[in-house]
Write a protein that holds these residues in place. Structure first.
Motif, mmCIF file in Angstrom:
data_model
loop_
_atom_site.group_PDB
_atom_site.id
_atom_site.type_symbol
_atom_site.label_atom_id
_atom_site.label_comp_id
_atom_site.label_asym_id
_atom_site.label_seq_id
_atom_site.Cartn_x
_atom_site.Cartn_y
_atom_site.Cartn_z
ATOM 1 N N TYR A 60 80.900 -77.879 8.565
ATOM 2 C CA TYR A 60 81.639 -78.117 7.331
ATOM 3 C C TYR A 60 82.970 -77.377 7.244
ATOM 4 N N VAL A 61 83.129 -76.291 7.974
ATOM 5 C CA VAL A 61 84.311 -75.438 7.828
ATOM 6 C C VAL A 61 85.074 -75.391 9.150
ATOM 7 N N LYS A 62 86.354 -75.760 9.102
ATOM 8 C CA LYS A 62 87.225 -75.721 10.276
ATOM 9 C C LYS A 62 88.453 -74.872 9.945
ATOM 10 N N ARG A 63 88.957 -74.156 10.949
ATOM 11 C CA ARG A 63 90.150 -73.329 10.768
ATOM 12 C C ARG A 63 91.212 -73.756 11.768
ATOM 13 N N ILE A 64 92.425 -73.959 11.270
ATOM 14 C CA ILE A 64 93.516 -74.409 12.118
ATOM 15 C C ILE A 64 94.676 -73.430 12.030
ATOM 16 N N LYS A 65 95.500 -73.395 13.083
ATOM 17 C CA LYS A 65 96.657 -72.509 13.155
ATOM 18 C C LYS A 65 97.744 -73.220 13.933
ATOM 19 N N LEU A 66 98.893 -73.443 13.283
ATOM 20 C CA LEU A 66 99.976 -74.205 13.887
ATOM 21 C C LEU A 66 101.270 -73.408 13.818
ATOM 22 N N GLN A 67 102.057 -73.469 14.883
ATOM 23 C CA GLN A 67 103.358 -72.814 14.856
ATOM 24 C C GLN A 67 104.363 -73.685 14.110
ATOM 25 N N SER A 68 105.093 -73.042 13.200
ATOM 26 C CA SER A 68 106.129 -73.733 12.438
ATOM 27 C C SER A 68 107.460 -73.610 13.181
ATOM 28 N N LYS A 69 108.030 -74.742 13.612
ATOM 29 C CA LYS A 69 109.320 -74.712 14.297
ATOM 30 C C LYS A 69 110.421 -74.240 13.359
ATOM 31 N N GLY A 94 98.478 -71.370 8.776
ATOM 32 C CA GLY A 94 97.063 -71.634 8.988
ATOM 33 C C GLY A 94 96.400 -72.183 7.746
ATOM 34 N N ALA A 95 95.238 -72.759 7.947
ATOM 35 C CA ALA A 95 94.463 -73.288 6.825
ATOM 36 C C ALA A 95 92.988 -73.256 7.184
ATOM 37 N N THR A 96 92.175 -73.092 6.170
ATOM 38 C CA THR A 96 90.731 -73.223 6.312
ATOM 39 C C THR A 96 90.320 -74.483 5.561
ATOM 40 N N VAL A 97 89.699 -75.407 6.266
ATOM 41 C CA VAL A 97 89.393 -76.728 5.715
ATOM 42 C C VAL A 97 87.892 -76.845 5.477
ATOM 43 N N LEU A 98 87.532 -77.255 4.269
ATOM 44 C CA LEU A 98 86.141 -77.523 3.915
ATOM 45 C C LEU A 98 85.938 -79.033 3.899
ATOM 46 N N LEU A 99 85.084 -79.527 4.795
ATOM 47 C CA LEU A 99 84.880 -80.959 4.961
ATOM 48 C C LEU A 99 83.712 -81.453 4.115
ATOM 49 N N PRO A 100 83.781 -82.702 3.652
ATOM 50 C CA PRO A 100 82.671 -83.260 2.884
ATOM 51 C C PRO A 100 81.489 -83.605 3.780
ATOM 52 N N ARG A 101 80.347 -83.792 3.169
ATOM 53 C CA ARG A 101 79.136 -84.162 3.904
ATOM 54 C C ARG A 101 79.334 -85.516 4.593
ATOM 55 N N ASP A 102 78.839 -85.644 5.821
ATOM 56 C CA ASP A 102 78.909 -86.868 6.633
ATOM 57 C C ASP A 102 80.333 -87.222 7.053
ATOM 58 N N TYR A 103 81.231 -86.244 7.067
ATOM 59 C CA TYR A 103 82.621 -86.520 7.449
ATOM 60 C C TYR A 103 82.710 -87.032 8.891
ATOM 61 N N ASP A 104 81.966 -86.426 9.790
ATOM 62 C CA ASP A 104 82.028 -86.816 11.202
ATOM 63 C C ASP A 104 81.430 -88.203 11.447
ATOM 64 N N SER A 105 80.459 -88.573 10.666
ATOM 65 C CA SER A 105 79.774 -89.850 10.898
ATOM 66 C C SER A 105 80.494 -91.040 10.269
ATOM 67 N N GLU A 106 81.510 -90.779 9.444
ATOM 68 C CA GLU A 106 82.251 -91.863 8.794
ATOM 69 C C GLU A 106 83.747 -91.632 8.984
ATOM 70 N N PRO A 107 84.260 -91.850 10.201
ATOM 71 C CA PRO A 107 85.650 -91.505 10.512
ATOM 72 C C PRO A 107 86.692 -92.360 9.792
ATOM 73 N N THR A 108 86.319 -93.518 9.283
ATOM 74 C CA THR A 108 87.301 -94.377 8.604
ATOM 75 C C THR A 108 87.301 -94.195 7.086
ATOM 76 N N LYS A 109 86.405 -93.397 6.603
ATOM 77 C CA LYS A 109 86.301 -93.221 5.153
ATOM 78 C C LYS A 109 87.357 -92.238 4.656
ATOM 79 N N HIS A 110 87.951 -92.543 3.502
ATOM 80 C CA HIS A 110 88.950 -91.665 2.893
ATOM 81 C C HIS A 110 88.317 -90.868 1.764
ATOM 82 N N TYR A 111 88.780 -89.619 1.626
ATOM 83 C CA TYR A 111 88.225 -88.719 0.623
ATOM 84 C C TYR A 111 89.359 -88.129 -0.224
#
Length: 258
Positions: A178-187, A200-217
């Protein structure tokens, strides 16, 4: 004929005891720890507690150990940075106002680096190491061992503290379902500051996010003080839940189908 009187006066003045030196800390960086000159800010923390390092004694404006700091420019290894009764501090303004007693003391150096900005200005500042500009825990900053000492500003003292170690890097928690952390360099920011700058950001994903890749939230953006914790206090470990988090989880479980 008056020479003997003048000579006698000089002898009496020379016989007076020297005035006691005021409160004074001398902080040095051994060459074995850092062999090159250092630019930054040197701090001394003074605490009555033995169960935590003095540098960690900041628990809010109304519950903070006294600390004092001075800037240093190209401080050579082995050369002392001096903090004394003229150095401003918080929440006690001067070392002269620290009551006599036994204390635990610790030194810390916040290491600065040079930022060559795109507008031509050069600034020396602390470069965040993914700790959120918390200088007392920032990786790469230098700290001394904790010493128990007797301080008496009326009698005067000189306490010598040698920095002993470098603070370790921040450990980023592993990603979960459910929780992903990303880090990107800003040009854009990197070009402006003259150094690599990351967002950087910490992302909290909804339930079944991986199983429904075309669904928008719907998306909620939360921007506050720096933290690697999951948004809204989310956790999958019931043992770490607060009462409000537990109630929210139980309510969410009741509403979920099945």
């Amino acid at each position: 004929m008056r020479f003997p009187l003048v000579f006698a006066a000089v002898l009496v003045a020379g016989a007076r005891p020297a005035a006691a030196q005021g409160p004074r800390f001398e902080v040095t960086i051994p060459a074995t720890l850092r062999p090159t000159p250092l630019t930054g800010r040197v701090y001394v923390f003074i605490s009555t507690k033995k169960d935590e390092e003095p540098r960690l004694g900041d628990h809010g404006e109304s519950n903070c150990v006294p600390f004092y700091g001075v800037d240093v420019d190209s401080l050579q290894p082995g050369t002392a940075a001096v903090i004394d009764g003229t150095t401003l501090g918080y929440p006690v303004a001067s070392l002269k106002d620290i009551p006599a007693g036994d204390y635990y003391v610790q030194a810390l150096v916040s290491v600065y680096v040079d930022f060559h900005r795109a507008d031509g200005h050069v600034l020396w500042m602390h470069d965040d190491q993914w700790e959120g500009q918390q200088f007392n825990i920032s990786p790469g900053n230098l700290v001394s061992d904790v010493q128990k000492v007797r301080l008496d500003p009326q009698a005067g003292y000189t306490i010598r503290l040698a920095l002993a170690r470098e603070l370790p890097r921040v450990v980023v928690p592993p990603d979960t379902k459910y929780v992903k952390r990303i880090k990107l360099q800003s040009k854009l920011l990197s070009a402006w500051w003259g150094r690599p700058i990351f967002l950087g950001a910490t992302v909290l994903l909804p339930r079944d996010y991986d199983s429904e890749p075309t669904k928008h939230y719907p998306t909620v953006y939360e921007q506050g003080h720096f933290s690697l914790n999951a948004p809204f206090g989310f956790t999958t470990d019931p043992s770490t839940e607060t009462p409000s988090q537990r109630a929210a989880r139980q309510l969410r479980t009741m509403r979920e189908p099945g």
